[in-house]
Design a protein around this motif. Structure first.
Motif, PDB file in Angstrom:
ATOM      1  N   LEU A   1       0.824  -1.211   0.000  1.00  0.00           N
ATOM      2  CA  LEU A   1       0.000   0.000   0.000  1.00  0.00           C
ATOM      3  C   LEU A   1       0.857   1.261   0.000  1.00  0.00           C
ATOM      4  CD1 LEU A   1      -2.746  -0.976   2.634  1.00  0.00           C
ATOM      5  CD2 LEU A   1      -3.015  -0.873   0.137  1.00  0.00           C
ATOM      6  N   THR A   2       2.177   1.105  -0.142  1.00  0.00           N
ATOM      7  CA  THR A   2       3.088   2.248  -0.013  1.00  0.00           C
ATOM      8  C   THR A   2       4.135   2.323  -1.117  1.00  0.00           C
ATOM      9  OG1 THR A   2       4.549   0.959   1.431  1.00  0.00           O
ATOM     10  CG2 THR A   2       2.850   2.292   2.505  1.00  0.00           C
ATOM     11  N   CYS A   3       4.029   1.503  -2.152  1.00  0.00           N
ATOM     12  CA  CYS A   3       5.066   1.445  -3.188  1.00  0.00           C
ATOM     13  C   CYS A   3       4.441   1.053  -4.516  1.00  0.00           C
ATOM     14  CB  CYS A   3       6.144   0.438  -2.780  1.00  0.00           C
ATOM     15  SG  CYS A   3       7.489   0.225  -3.966  1.00  0.00           S
ATOM     16  N   GLY A   4       4.796   1.754  -5.579  1.00  0.00           N
ATOM     17  CA  GLY A   4       4.259   1.413  -6.879  1.00  0.00           C
ATOM     18  C   GLY A   4       2.826   1.868  -7.048  1.00  0.00           C
ATOM     19  N   SER A   5       2.104   1.184  -7.923  1.00  0.00           N
ATOM     20  CA  SER A   5       0.724   1.542  -8.239  1.00  0.00           C
ATOM     21  C   SER A   5      -0.234   0.439  -7.826  1.00  0.00           C
ATOM     22  CB  SER A   5       0.583   1.800  -9.747  1.00  0.00           C
ATOM     23  OG  SER A   5       1.437   2.844 -10.160  1.00  0.00           O
ATOM     24  N   PRO A   6      -1.492   0.782  -7.561  1.00  0.00           N
ATOM     25  CA  PRO A   6      -2.462  -0.237  -7.149  1.00  0.00           C
ATOM     26  C   PRO A   6      -2.834  -1.182  -8.286  1.00  0.00           C
ATOM     27  CG  PRO A   6      -3.540   1.885  -7.418  1.00  0.00           C
ATOM     28  CD  PRO A   6      -2.068   2.135  -7.548  1.00  0.00           C
ATOM     29  N   VAL A   7      -3.322  -2.344  -7.917  1.00  0.00           N
ATOM     30  CA  VAL A   7      -3.810  -3.316  -8.887  1.00  0.00           C
ATOM     31  C   VAL A   7      -5.255  -3.006  -9.249  1.00  0.00           C
ATOM     32  CG1 VAL A   7      -4.314  -5.780  -9.242  1.00  0.00           C
ATOM     33  CG2 VAL A   7      -2.222  -5.092  -8.064  1.00  0.00           C
ATOM     34  N   SER A   8      -6.021  -2.531  -8.286  1.00  0.00           N
ATOM     35  CA  SER A   8      -7.427  -2.215  -8.515  1.00  0.00           C
ATOM     36  C   SER A   8      -7.597  -0.796  -9.055  1.00  0.00           C
ATOM     37  CB  SER A   8      -8.218  -2.374  -7.219  1.00  0.00           C
ATOM     38  OG  SER A   8      -7.729  -1.472  -6.239  1.00  0.00           O
ATOM     39  N   GLN A   9      -8.822  -0.455  -9.396  1.00  0.00           N
ATOM     40  CA  GLN A   9      -9.145   0.865  -9.913  1.00  0.00           C
ATOM     41  C   GLN A   9      -9.905   1.674  -8.862  1.00  0.00           C
ATOM     42  OE1 GLN A   9      -8.065   1.807 -13.027  1.00  0.00           O
ATOM     43  NE2 GLN A   9      -7.063  -0.201 -13.060  1.00  0.00           N
ATOM     44  N   ASP A  10      -9.824   2.970  -8.948  1.00  0.00           N
ATOM     45  CA  ASP A  10     -10.646   3.867  -8.141  1.00  0.00           C
ATOM     46  C   ASP A  10     -10.420   3.674  -6.640  1.00  0.00           C
ATOM     47  OD1 ASP A  10     -12.493   5.891  -7.688  1.00  0.00           O
ATOM     48  OD2 ASP A  10     -14.191   4.504  -7.621  1.00  0.00           O
ATOM     49  N   VAL A  11      -9.177   3.923  -6.212  1.00  0.00           N
ATOM     50  CA  VAL A  11      -8.856   3.904  -4.773  1.00  0.00           C
ATOM     51  C   VAL A  11      -8.186   5.232  -4.415  1.00  0.00           C
ATOM     52  CG1 VAL A  11      -8.798   1.407  -4.367  1.00  0.00           C
ATOM     53  CG2 VAL A  11      -6.786   2.535  -5.350  1.00  0.00           C
ATOM     54  N   PRO A  12      -8.896   6.348  -4.566  1.00  0.00           N
ATOM     55  CA  PRO A  12      -8.274   7.675  -4.431  1.00  0.00           C
ATOM     56  C   PRO A  12      -7.717   7.984  -3.056  1.00  0.00           C
ATOM     57  CG  PRO A  12     -10.672   7.852  -4.541  1.00  0.00           C
ATOM     58  CD  PRO A  12     -10.325   6.441  -4.905  1.00  0.00           C
ATOM     59  N   THR A  13      -8.246   7.369  -2.004  1.00  0.00           N
ATOM     60  CA  THR A  13      -7.704   7.670  -0.676  1.00  0.00           C
ATOM     61  C   THR A  13      -6.380   6.954  -0.421  1.00  0.00           C
ATOM     62  OG1 THR A  13      -8.961   5.901   0.424  1.00  0.00           O
ATOM     63  CG2 THR A  13     -10.005   8.068   0.269  1.00  0.00           C
ATOM     64  N   LEU A  14      -5.971   6.094  -1.360  1.00  0.00           N
ATOM     65  CA  LEU A  14      -4.698   5.384  -1.233  1.00  0.00           C
ATOM     66  C   LEU A  14      -3.623   5.935  -2.166  1.00  0.00           C
ATOM     67  CD1 LEU A  14      -5.967   1.675  -1.130  1.00  0.00           C
ATOM     68  CD2 LEU A  14      -5.391   3.136   0.811  1.00  0.00           C
ATOM     69  N   THR A  15      -4.015   6.781  -3.107  1.00  0.00           N
ATOM     70  CA  THR A  15      -3.088   7.183  -4.154  1.00  0.00           C
ATOM     71  C   THR A  15      -2.874   8.695  -4.200  1.00  0.00           C
ATOM     72  OG1 THR A  15      -4.939   7.210  -5.723  1.00  0.00           O
ATOM     73  CG2 THR A  15      -3.626   5.204  -5.606  1.00  0.00           C
ATOM     74  N   ASP A  16      -1.788   9.072  -4.904  1.00  0.00           N
ATOM     75  CA  ASP A  16      -1.474  10.485  -5.090  1.00  0.00           C
ATOM     76  C   ASP A  16      -2.045  10.968  -6.423  1.00  0.00           C
ATOM     77  OD1 ASP A  16       0.237   9.524  -7.078  1.00  0.00           O
ATOM     78  OD2 ASP A  16       2.050   9.765  -5.860  1.00  0.00           O
ATOM     79  N   GLY A  17      -1.655  12.162  -6.837  1.00  0.00           N
ATOM     80  CA  GLY A  17      -2.187  12.735  -8.065  1.00  0.00           C
ATOM     81  C   GLY A  17      -1.768  12.006  -9.324  1.00  0.00           C
ATOM     82  N   GLU A  18      -0.723  11.166  -9.228  1.00  0.00           N
ATOM     83  CA  GLU A  18      -0.252  10.403 -10.383  1.00  0.00           C
ATOM     84  C   GLU A  18      -0.772   8.976 -10.376  1.00  0.00           C
ATOM     85  OE1 GLU A  18       3.981  10.712 -10.313  1.00  0.00           O
ATOM     86  OE2 GLU A  18       3.977  12.843 -10.888  1.00  0.00           O
ATOM     87  N   GLY A  19      -1.644   8.661  -9.426  1.00  0.00           N
ATOM     88  CA  GLY A  19      -2.214   7.325  -9.371  1.00  0.00           C
ATOM     89  C   GLY A  19      -1.326   6.283  -8.727  1.00  0.00           C
ATOM     90  N   ARG A  20      -0.284   6.726  -8.049  1.00  0.00           N
ATOM     91  CA  ARG A  20       0.606   5.809  -7.345  1.00  0.00           C
ATOM     92  C   ARG A  20       0.282   5.823  -5.855  1.00  0.00           C
ATOM     93  NH1 ARG A  20       4.984   4.145 -10.112  1.00  0.00           N
ATOM     94  NH2 ARG A  20       6.243   3.943  -8.243  1.00  0.00           N
ATOM     95  N   PHE A  21       0.663   4.742  -5.168  1.00  0.00           N
ATOM     96  CA  PHE A  21       0.439   4.703  -3.725  1.00  0.00           C
ATOM     97  C   PHE A  21       1.171   5.857  -3.054  1.00  0.00           C
ATOM     98  CE2 PHE A  21      -0.244  -0.027  -4.226  1.00  0.00           C
ATOM     99  CZ  PHE A  21      -1.577  -0.003  -3.848  1.00  0.00           C
TER     100      PHE A  21
END
Length: 248
Positions: free
Chosen positions: A62-82
């Protein structure tokens, strides 16, 4: 004593993957945990299938790279990464956390590997906002979870029926890496019947050198975990090297 020597970050990169497999084949590493959202994921799966004696669990991220799922804005930054760190997890939407962790587990299961256990990158599974979800998923998959060493989570862990080891050490890490420091960790936990020691062996490659703050120490770990002196100590002490599959 039964000892699980787990190599974290399997799947981070090819250099990490090759180091982990060597530490298993030539050394005392028995287990690894797979990051399904990183570039080395498919390479790690291929290596794991060629080395079936290596137990493989999932390294939830939850703290490195990008998520596997879609639409998890409270976990990601403006670039869609964790987002970095764990402060944001307190305010993260629980449904988003669960959706992402289920997606990562789904990717692992689709690989065809047998899931031996669950742990996490930067120990996020022990975070109070994450641990209840992880324990629920572990119960569903009927697998153990790495012992949560953060004090605020131990009460939750102790109330769960999910199996884990009696002891866990994250101290084989940093700059004080020697055969003797590994032996000290083992001896400090000698009263336990089943313990896990977390490790990070690897060869260095561009992904590690540019993406991780923990670099050259990984090659030192690899050297120690394959050292003849350490393997002889394990034999002399009649320590059984096992995987999480033996926790039952």
């Amino acid at each position: 004593m039964k000892l699980i020597v787990n190599a974290d970050d399997f799947g981070y990169s090819k250099g990490v993957n090759l180091g982990i497999v060597e530490a298993h084949r030539e050394g005392i590493v028995t287990s690894a945990t797979l990051m399904v959202n990183m570039d080395g994921f498919e390479h790690a799966v291929g290596l794991a299938k060629k080395h079936p004696t290596l137990g493989v669990g999932i390294h939830l991220v939850l703290t490195c790279g990008s998520p596997v799922s879609q639409d998890v804005p409270t976990l990601t930054d403006g670039e869609g990464r964790f987002r970095r760190g764990q402060d944001h997890l307190v305010a993260a939407v629980p449904e988003e956390i669960e959706r992402e962790l289920r997606a990562q587990l789904g990717a692992f299961m689709a690989s065809g590997l047998m899931l031996t256990h669950i742990d996490s990158h930067h120990h996020v599974h022990a975070h109070p906002a994450v641990l209840p979800i992880v324990l629920k998923l572990a119960e569903e998959h009927r697998v153990p979870v790495r012992y949560p060493w953060m004090s605020e989570s131990r009460e939750q862990r102790d109330q769960s029926s999910v199996p884990t080891t009696e002891g866990f050490s994250h101290h084989f890490y940093g700059d004080d890496l020697t055969v003797q420091s590994f032996v000290r960790i083992v001896e400090e936990m000698s009263d336990y019947s089943v313990v896990e020691i977390m490790t990070h062996p690897a060869y260095l490659d561009e992904a590690i050198l540019t993406g991780s703050s923990y670099t050259k120490q990984r090659t030192t770990e690899l050297k120690i975990l394959t050292a003849a002196e350490l393997k002889q100590y394990i034999r002399d002490q009649k320590i059984q090297l096992v995987t999480f599959s033996e926790l039952g």
